[in-house]
Design an enzyme around this catalytic site. Sequence first.
Site, mmCIF file in Angstrom:
data_model
loop_
_atom_site.group_PDB
_atom_site.id
_atom_site.type_symbol
_atom_site.label_atom_id
_atom_site.label_comp_id
_atom_site.label_asym_id
_atom_site.label_seq_id
_atom_site.Cartn_x
_atom_site.Cartn_y
_atom_site.Cartn_z
ATOM 1 N N ARG A 148 -10.416 -11.375 1.829
ATOM 2 C CA ARG A 148 -11.299 -12.432 1.315
ATOM 3 C C ARG A 148 -10.654 -13.811 1.423
ATOM 4 O O ARG A 148 -11.362 -14.824 1.462
ATOM 5 C CB ARG A 148 -11.706 -12.110 -0.123
ATOM 6 C CG ARG A 148 -10.598 -12.115 -1.138
ATOM 7 C CD ARG A 148 -10.915 -11.291 -2.379
ATOM 8 N NE ARG A 148 -10.942 -9.857 -2.063
ATOM 9 C CZ ARG A 148 -11.268 -8.910 -2.942
ATOM 10 N NH1 ARG A 148 -11.597 -9.246 -4.189
ATOM 11 N NH2 ARG A 148 -11.258 -7.644 -2.585
ATOM 12 N N LYS A 190 0.833 -1.197 0.000
ATOM 13 C CA LYS A 190 0.000 0.000 0.000
ATOM 14 C C LYS A 190 0.874 1.256 0.000
ATOM 15 O O LYS A 190 2.029 1.218 0.440
ATOM 16 C CB LYS A 190 -0.883 0.035 1.253
ATOM 17 C CG LYS A 190 -1.960 -1.018 1.344
ATOM 18 C CD LYS A 190 -2.714 -0.873 2.664
ATOM 19 C CE LYS A 190 -3.793 -1.930 2.813
ATOM 20 N NZ LYS A 190 -4.912 -1.709 1.874
#
Length: 500
Positions: free
Chosen positions: A351, A277
């Site tokens: 996920r 990120k």
Amino acid sequence: MSAQFSLPATGLATQLELSKKLPEDIDALVVPTFKGEDGLELAASGLFDENLEIAIWDLLVAVGATGKQGEVVRIPSIEGIEVDFIVGVGLGDNDSLDDDTLRRAAGDAARSLAGVQHVATTLGAFGLQPAVEGFALGAYNYTGVRSKQKKPLPLEKVTFISLGDKKAAKEEFTVGQIIAESVALCRDLVNAPSSHLYPESYAAIIRDTAEKIGLGVEILDEKKLEKQGFGGILAVGTGSSRKPRLVRLTWAPKKAKKSIALVGKGITFDTGGISLKPGAGMDDMISDMGGSATMVATIIAAARLGVKLNVTATIPLAENMPGGNAFRPGDVITHYGGITSEILNTDAEGRLVLADAIARASEDKPDYLLNVATLTGAQIVALGDRTSGVMGSDEFRDSVALTGRTVGEPAWAMPLPEEIGEDVKSPVADIRNVTGSRSGGMMAAGWYLSHFVGEGIEWAHVDIAGPAYNKAGVYGYIPKRATGVPVRTFVQVLSNLAEQ
């Protein structure tokens, strides 16, 4: 002997009590006001004679009080009322008053009274539970890990005046108190820095908290996770020196007829892994375990409230870090249960851990499965910072979204379009963790998770990427940083299912 861990700081210190009369030695009295057609209206408290009520109204009008929503007006006390000052809290139009308006007003009042020792309020006359929740959550004050306490301290004590049926008032007060404490627990967990809250310490804190109220607890360490084939959790956690965990909590009351599985994402810090990120704002990723904190708080609230529903919470915990052992774009992993997944982006890690947990939770064959996560930036793009996205089985999805809006935690049902489901398919594995498109990212994540839900299970997935963590200013009973959303929604969902 297992290591001992605890949260470095907590934010709810306000004492709450119920009374049928005005206590002695209070600093302030908080009263509700309304915006009427002809100006300010003051709700009769039942505590004073008409002349004193009129005197309060006169003084509020004199300082410009209107009764509009969000208004908090402080006036000096008057002769005959043994308090230092009186606070008028605006509720707006009396005809349109609802629970969340009352909750927000109580939160506004609590925040304005920071540093005050003891106040009493008649706000509960219009809804005791929301008034209790609003005051407690509005007074919540997380000061962090400091060598010296930050001042001013939060409001110390609130007495709720109830002149109605004592038993009914006590029940409503207790429900409000338990829910407020559960939301505060969620906030405390999310606010904790990752230096203190990581998979091992988090699992221990969950265990200690859950065991105190009689929940069943099972914790799988990295060796058990590997032995049992939790490939998603292991892939995400392998880059960190702080190894992953899976926590299972169980609430099994007598005479419960239905069952629900809760699953919450517990990424204790998310760097994005190899798909790193940007540095700006990465500190907010302490909140990436907000889904897990929600489910811990929800099952604890259900147990404390005695909800007649079999509840399990499956909580995957991992830290997503780059490193020599980190998983990579291009890897193919095998999830719990056998489904394979191509990794295209290691920053779509939530996920992966949820998939393992959902597959495991489905083995219990619950009637319902509810999962929650700070999952996608696409949720914020689509719905903003305050509205959760809900996907899943049509009827259960719609019920969860409606419940959120009803309790004052906005949520909106979202579809799972077939074409996005096609994009989740992989040429080298069963599925892939992101699609090749920037469109529909929230729904793509929902489609990914749907592959792991057991057949015949009513399912809802709630994306709280925006609502879980408030990066803007305070409002109502919502502070900066952790919000505790959507604990109140989920507690109500469980209560509704138990009553069906």
